[in-house]
Scaffold this motif. Structure first.
Motif, PDB file in Angstrom:
ATOM      1  N   UNK A 105      22.000  30.349  49.486  1.00 25.20           N
ATOM      2  CA  UNK A 105      23.430  30.617  49.673  1.00 25.20           C
ATOM      3  C   UNK A 105      23.774  31.985  49.096  1.00 25.20           C
ATOM      4  N   UNK A 106      24.647  32.680  49.807  1.00 26.51           N
ATOM      5  CA  UNK A 106      25.047  34.020  49.391  1.00 26.51           C
ATOM      6  C   UNK A 106      26.552  34.028  49.139  1.00 26.51           C
ATOM      7  N   UNK A 107      26.949  34.490  47.970  1.00 27.84           N
ATOM      8  CA  UNK A 107      28.369  34.515  47.600  1.00 27.84           C
ATOM      9  C   UNK A 107      29.080  35.625  48.364  1.00 27.84           C
ATOM     10  N   UNK A 108      30.087  35.253  49.150  1.00 25.48           N
ATOM     11  CA  UNK A 108      30.783  36.212  50.004  1.00 25.48           C
ATOM     12  C   UNK A 108      32.106  36.686  49.413  1.00 25.48           C
ATOM     13  N   UNK A 109      32.913  35.759  48.888  1.00 24.51           N
ATOM     14  CA  UNK A 109      34.225  36.157  48.377  1.00 24.51           C
ATOM     15  C   UNK A 109      34.650  35.250  47.230  1.00 24.51           C
ATOM     16  N   UNK A 110      35.589  35.764  46.435  1.00 24.92           N
ATOM     17  CA  UNK A 110      36.030  35.076  45.216  1.00 24.92           C
ATOM     18  C   UNK A 110      37.539  35.204  45.090  1.00 24.92           C
ATOM     19  N   UNK A 111      38.164  34.157  44.564  1.00 24.26           N
ATOM     20  CA  UNK A 111      39.563  34.226  44.151  1.00 24.26           C
ATOM     21  C   UNK A 111      39.709  33.458  42.848  1.00 24.26           C
ATOM     22  N   UNK A 112      40.171  34.150  41.810  1.00 24.51           N
ATOM     23  CA  UNK A 112      40.394  33.534  40.502  1.00 24.51           C
ATOM     24  C   UNK A 112      41.894  33.324  40.331  1.00 24.51           C
ATOM     25  N   UNK A 113      42.287  32.132  39.896  1.00 22.75           N
ATOM     26  CA  UNK A 113      43.704  31.825  39.672  1.00 22.75           C
ATOM     27  C   UNK A 113      43.853  31.064  38.365  1.00 22.75           C
ATOM     28  N   UNK A 114      44.953  31.322  37.684  1.00 24.91           N
ATOM     29  CA  UNK A 114      45.317  30.567  36.475  1.00 24.91           C
ATOM     30  C   UNK A 114      44.184  30.535  35.455  1.00 24.91           C
ATOM     31  N   UNK A 115      43.642  31.701  35.157  1.00 22.98           N
ATOM     32  CA  UNK A 115      42.563  31.787  34.178  1.00 22.98           C
ATOM     33  C   UNK A 115      42.820  32.995  33.282  1.00 22.98           C
ATOM     34  N   UNK A 116      43.163  32.724  32.030  1.00 28.06           N
ATOM     35  CA  UNK A 116      43.404  33.762  31.022  1.00 28.06           C
ATOM     36  C   UNK A 116      44.412  34.795  31.535  1.00 28.06           C
ATOM     37  N   UNK A 117      43.992  36.046  31.692  1.00 28.25           N
ATOM     38  CA  UNK A 117      44.949  37.076  32.123  1.00 28.25           C
ATOM     39  C   UNK A 117      45.148  37.098  33.628  1.00 28.25           C
ATOM     40  N   UNK A 118      44.470  36.210  34.341  1.00 23.79           N
ATOM     41  CA  UNK A 118      44.504  36.227  35.804  1.00 23.79           C
ATOM     42  C   UNK A 118      45.428  35.129  36.323  1.00 23.79           C
ATOM     43  N   UNK A 119      46.574  35.514  36.870  1.00 28.62           N
ATOM     44  CA  UNK A 119      47.416  34.546  37.570  1.00 28.62           C
ATOM     45  C   UNK A 119      46.866  34.308  38.974  1.00 28.62           C
ATOM     46  N   UNK A 120      46.576  35.403  39.665  1.00 31.21           N
ATOM     47  CA  UNK A 120      45.957  35.335  40.988  1.00 31.21           C
ATOM     48  C   UNK A 120      45.277  36.675  41.244  1.00 31.21           C
ATOM     49  N   UNK A 121      43.979  36.675  41.199  1.00 30.73           N
ATOM     50  CA  UNK A 121      43.241  37.928  41.392  1.00 30.73           C
ATOM     51  C   UNK A 121      43.350  38.435  42.820  1.00 30.73           C
ATOM     52  N   UNK A 122      43.756  37.541  43.733  1.00 29.10           N
ATOM     53  CA  UNK A 122      43.674  37.762  45.172  1.00 29.10           C
ATOM     54  C   UNK A 122      42.207  37.725  45.582  1.00 29.10           C
ATOM     55  N   UNK A 123      41.967  37.424  46.832  1.00 25.83           N
ATOM     56  CA  UNK A 123      40.597  37.266  47.317  1.00 25.83           C
ATOM     57  C   UNK A 123      39.914  38.622  47.437  1.00 25.83           C
ATOM     58  N   UNK A 124      38.711  38.703  46.910  1.00 26.66           N
ATOM     59  CA  UNK A 124      37.927  39.928  47.046  1.00 26.66           C
ATOM     60  C   UNK A 124      36.498  39.564  47.418  1.00 26.66           C
ATOM     61  N   UNK A 125      35.875  40.427  48.229  1.00 27.13           N
ATOM     62  CA  UNK A 125      34.521  40.179  48.709  1.00 27.13           C
ATOM     63  C   UNK A 125      33.482  40.739  47.739  1.00 27.13           C
ATOM     64  N   UNK A 126      32.293  40.155  47.796  1.00 20.05           N
ATOM     65  CA  UNK A 126      31.194  40.587  46.936  1.00 20.05           C
ATOM     66  C   UNK A 126      30.024  41.060  47.781  1.00 20.05           C
ATOM     67  N   UNK A 127      29.281  42.008  47.244  1.00 19.24           N
ATOM     68  CA  UNK A 127      28.072  42.537  47.872  1.00 19.24           C
ATOM     69  C   UNK A 127      26.859  41.971  47.130  1.00 19.24           C
ATOM     70  N   UNK A 128      25.645  42.279  47.568  1.00 21.27           N
ATOM     71  CA  UNK A 128      24.471  41.843  46.795  1.00 21.27           C
ATOM     72  C   UNK A 128      24.507  42.341  45.356  1.00 21.27           C
ATOM     73  N   UNK A 129      25.007  43.569  45.149  1.00 17.46           N
ATOM     74  CA  UNK A 129      25.263  44.090  43.804  1.00 17.46           C
ATOM     75  C   UNK A 129      26.697  44.604  43.806  1.00 17.46           C
ATOM     76  N   UNK A 130      27.552  43.988  43.005  1.00 21.35           N
ATOM     77  CA  UNK A 130      28.972  44.344  42.985  1.00 21.35           C
ATOM     78  C   UNK A 130      29.349  44.884  41.618  1.00 21.35           C
ATOM     79  N   UNK A 131      30.093  45.982  41.609  1.00 22.59           N
ATOM     80  CA  UNK A 131      30.514  46.637  40.369  1.00 22.59           C
ATOM     81  C   UNK A 131      32.009  46.436  40.174  1.00 22.59           C
ATOM     82  N   UNK A 132      32.397  45.834  39.050  1.00 19.08           N
ATOM     83  CA  UNK A 132      33.802  45.683  38.686  1.00 19.08           C
ATOM     84  C   UNK A 132      34.169  46.819  37.735  1.00 19.08           C
ATOM     85  N   UNK A 133      35.115  47.652  38.140  1.00 18.56           N
ATOM     86  CA  UNK A 133      35.511  48.811  37.349  1.00 18.56           C
ATOM     87  C   UNK A 133      36.942  48.650  36.879  1.00 18.56           C
ATOM     88  N   UNK A 134      37.174  48.935  35.621  1.00 19.38           N
ATOM     89  CA  UNK A 134      38.529  48.882  35.080  1.00 19.38           C
ATOM     90  C   UNK A 134      38.519  49.285  33.623  1.00 19.38           C
TER      91      UNK A 134
END
Length: 653
Positions: A1-30
């Motif tokens: 199985x390959x992870x295609x997209x994610x949505x985080x809700x109601x978790x710590x500082x995240x009310x709704x991250x909105x849906x975002x897609x993932x690649x084989x290697x994904x970089x979160x920048x902030x």
């Protein structure tokens, strides 16, 4: 199985991250406190790896400002924390189809989610009516037997209809027994998909390998299952290091002859050196040496008794070896990371690696090596999501894999209202602090590629580029030697900028040569550049190497009459304002360079005449190439000098 997209809700500082897609290697920048770790931790809680058992905790993880409203907002259903979409592989689809029937699974995509205090939710898109029809066919139900069951639209409805029959036939009973054993098709699909789901390994604290272990003590820890203790992480990693090298503690302890023992250690040393230095390019003169020897009584415990296994790093250049623990923090981190995750790479069970701020202690180039390790060694086996705020950990050549993480705030009536952490691919609306790592990565990438090619000829300024292009074109038109098309002309900004410019591009292994102007006082600067060794031998020339003068610039390639003709035409000088050779020679400047004398004459021009600059005449010449088409002596002599220069540089390729 390959992870295609994610949505985080109601978790710590995240009310709704909105849906975002993932690649084989994904970089979160902030930037710091943007919520990158929260995103990774929410993912880790979906299906945690045994080594990193992250679980959802309502009091700890649900947004604190909303906690008192939890029951009224979510009730018994529970708040959704993480929802993911996965793509099944062909073999997995076949496994499911073999159980539930061909054509029942309608899509490769599967949704997997987790709520607070609830079991994992797995939803596959199924054709329930087709599943019912396949069951009818499998158990050969005839028309009256089907009619007795009504028109069930799902296998759950079919179970209810079977249970309600007062006089079931033998076929009804066989079908009923099958469904009692396997359950509805939804449950069947869920049971089949769950073991296919990769686990999530979240890593934020990166173990550092011990430089030595006491073998007898380590064996006791292994036998008593205590090697997994937190205080033994460095020892455990040393054991993994030996496994990575191809020799285990048992191999070392059980060898009885010296030659066999020595051969194993040498093989281990060579193996680990080859694998580590493939991705540690900071110092190619290092070798990794594995030693096993009797303890010395003067060493600190526990290394004062028994048998000691040591990792030593040999510097071939300086002919010295040092303990692993005394190497730089960056090398120790990189070495330990490669050992740890090389072991995970070999894990047969699927794992999604969640790496929080990896490589912070590494030099920028070593961080690039780490990215290469991700791509070449880990990504073929496991999907990777990592967070960073380092420009060198941002894959500048693959910005489509970058996701921006920002803690959004809305202002209403002078009140700051938190919208929570958002993750998005669009970077156009984000603040400069968030974008800084991307800007740094993109800026570095541009400086490594913009204006330069495999063969780069550095000149002083833009006017040099245009003059040389015009002269080269004129020579090519006469079937003579112009500048080889493989050379890329690049302005460096002057002789003082040549060394830093070459240093900036040195990492790209480019072929760089320099053509410099030379004025009184520049000779020592040019000698210093030559002695520095930053350029290959014979790759630095000044204009004076191609003219009969001690000083010169690119304009000095031109005969004075021809250069003056170009200047007059460029600035539309005629009658009394037109420049002549006599006027130029009559100036009082001490420089022999014609262009310097022209500058002096322009300072005496009326205000309506534009200020002289080097670029305008070169630009005019590019637009008027016919100026170099004649057979006058000034043109012939000018082209002869230029041809000599071009041949010199062409011979360098």
């Amino acid at each position: 199985m390959h992870l295609k997209s994610v949505q985080v809700t109601s978790f710590r500082s995240v009310d709704d991250s909105e849906t975002f897609e993932l690649a084989p290697v994904t970089c979160l920048v902030g930037k710091n406190e943007a919520g990158k770790s929260a995103i990774l931790l929410a993912l880790a809680a979906l299906n945690p790896h045994p080594a990193t058992p992250v679980v959802l905790d309502l009091e700890r993880d649900y947004p604190r400002r909303l906690l008192t409203q939890y029951d009224s907002a979510h009730g018994e259903k529970g708040a959704l924390a993480i929802s993911t979409t996965w793509e099944l592989e062909d073999t997995e689809i076949q496994t499911i189809s073999d159980q539930v029937g061909d054509g029942v699974l309608k899509s490769k995509l599967v949704t997997v989610a987790r709520r607070y205090g609830k079991d994992l939710e797995i939803h596959a898109q199924l054709d329930y009516r087709h599943a019912v029809e396949l069951l009818y066919q499998r158990f050969a139900l005839n028309a009256p037997e089907r009619s007795a069951l009504g028109s069930p639209s799902t296998t759950s409805d079919l179970i209810k209809s079977l249970n309600a029959l007062e006089a079931p036939t033998p076929k009804h009973k066989s079908l009923q027994q099958h469904l009692q054993q396997h359950g509805p098709v939804t449950a069947q699909a869920r049971r089949l998909i769950q073991p296919m789901l990769p686990s999530f390994m979240y890593v934020s604290s990166y173990d550092r390998m011990d430089g030595a272990i006491q073998l007898e003590q380590t064996n006791n820890l292994i036998q008593s299952n205590q090697l997994d203790r937190d205080d033994q992480r460095g020892v455990r990693l040393f054991c993994e290091f030996l496994e990575f090298a191809g020799v285990s503690i048992d191999d070392i302890v059980n060898v009885r002859t010296y030659e066999t023992f020595n051969a194993k250690l040498q093989a281990a040393s060579n193996n680990i050196t080859d694998q580590i230095l493939e991705y540690w390019t900071q110092n190619p003169d290092l070798d990794v040496l594995v030693r096993v020897e009797q303890a010395r009584p003067g060493d600190p415990a526990p290394f004062n008794s028994g048998t000691i296994a040591r990792a030593r790093i040999v510097n071939q250049l300086h002919r010295v070896d040092t303990p692993f623990s005394e190497r730089s923090a960056g090398f120790v981190w990189f070495f330990s990371f490669l050992v740890k995750f090389a072991q995970i790479k070999a894990d047969d069970s699927p794992v999604v690696l969640l790496l929080d701020e990896p490589g912070l202690s590494l030099h920028g180039k070593a961080q690039a090596d780490l990215l290469r390790f991700f791509e070449e060694k880990l990504a073929p086996h496991h999907q990777i999501v990592y967070s960073t705020h380092s420009p060198f950990m941002v894959p500048a050549s693959a910005f489509d894999r970058v996701r921006i993480v920002e803690d959004k705030i809305e202002t209403k009536r002078q009140r700051r209202i938190p919208l929570g952490t958002k993750v998005r691919e669009d970077v156009l609306e984000l603040d400069p602090d968030t974008l800084f790592p991307l800007q740094g990565a993109l800026g570095y990438e541009i400086t490594q590629s913009l204006f330069v090619g495999e063969h780069t000829l550095l000149v002083e300024g833009p006017s040099d580029v245009l003059y040389l292009q015009a002269l080269s074109a004129a020579l090519h038109a006469r079937n003579r030697a112009g500048l080889d098309a493989r050379w890329t002309l690049c302005p460096s900004g002057g002789i003082d900028k040549i060394m830093p410019f070459v240093s900036l591009f040195a990492g790209n292994k480019l072929h760089i040569a320099v053509l410099s102007d030379q004025s009184i006082g520049d000779k020592k600067k040019l000698e210093r550049i030559t002695k520095s060794g930053i350029l290959q031998a014979g790759h630095l020339y000044s204009i004076t190497d191609f003219i009969d003068s001690d000083e010169g610039d690119v304009e000095s390639l031109f005969e004075p009459e021809l250069l003056i003709e170009i200047v007059n035409a460029c600035y539309s000088l005629d009658d009394s304002l037109a420049l002549t050779v006599d006027k130029v020679n009559a100036t009082t400047t001490t420089s022999t360079r014609v262009v310097k004398r022209v500058e002096e004459l322009f300072r005496l021009m009326p205000e309506e005449v534009p200020v002289f600059n080097h670029f305008s005449p070169s630009s005019w010449l590019i637009r008027n190439p016919e100026t170099l088409e004649g057979d006058s002596d000034p043109i012939k002599q000018t082209l002869a000098r230029a041809e000599k220069l071009f041949k010199t540089y062409n011979d360098l390729i």
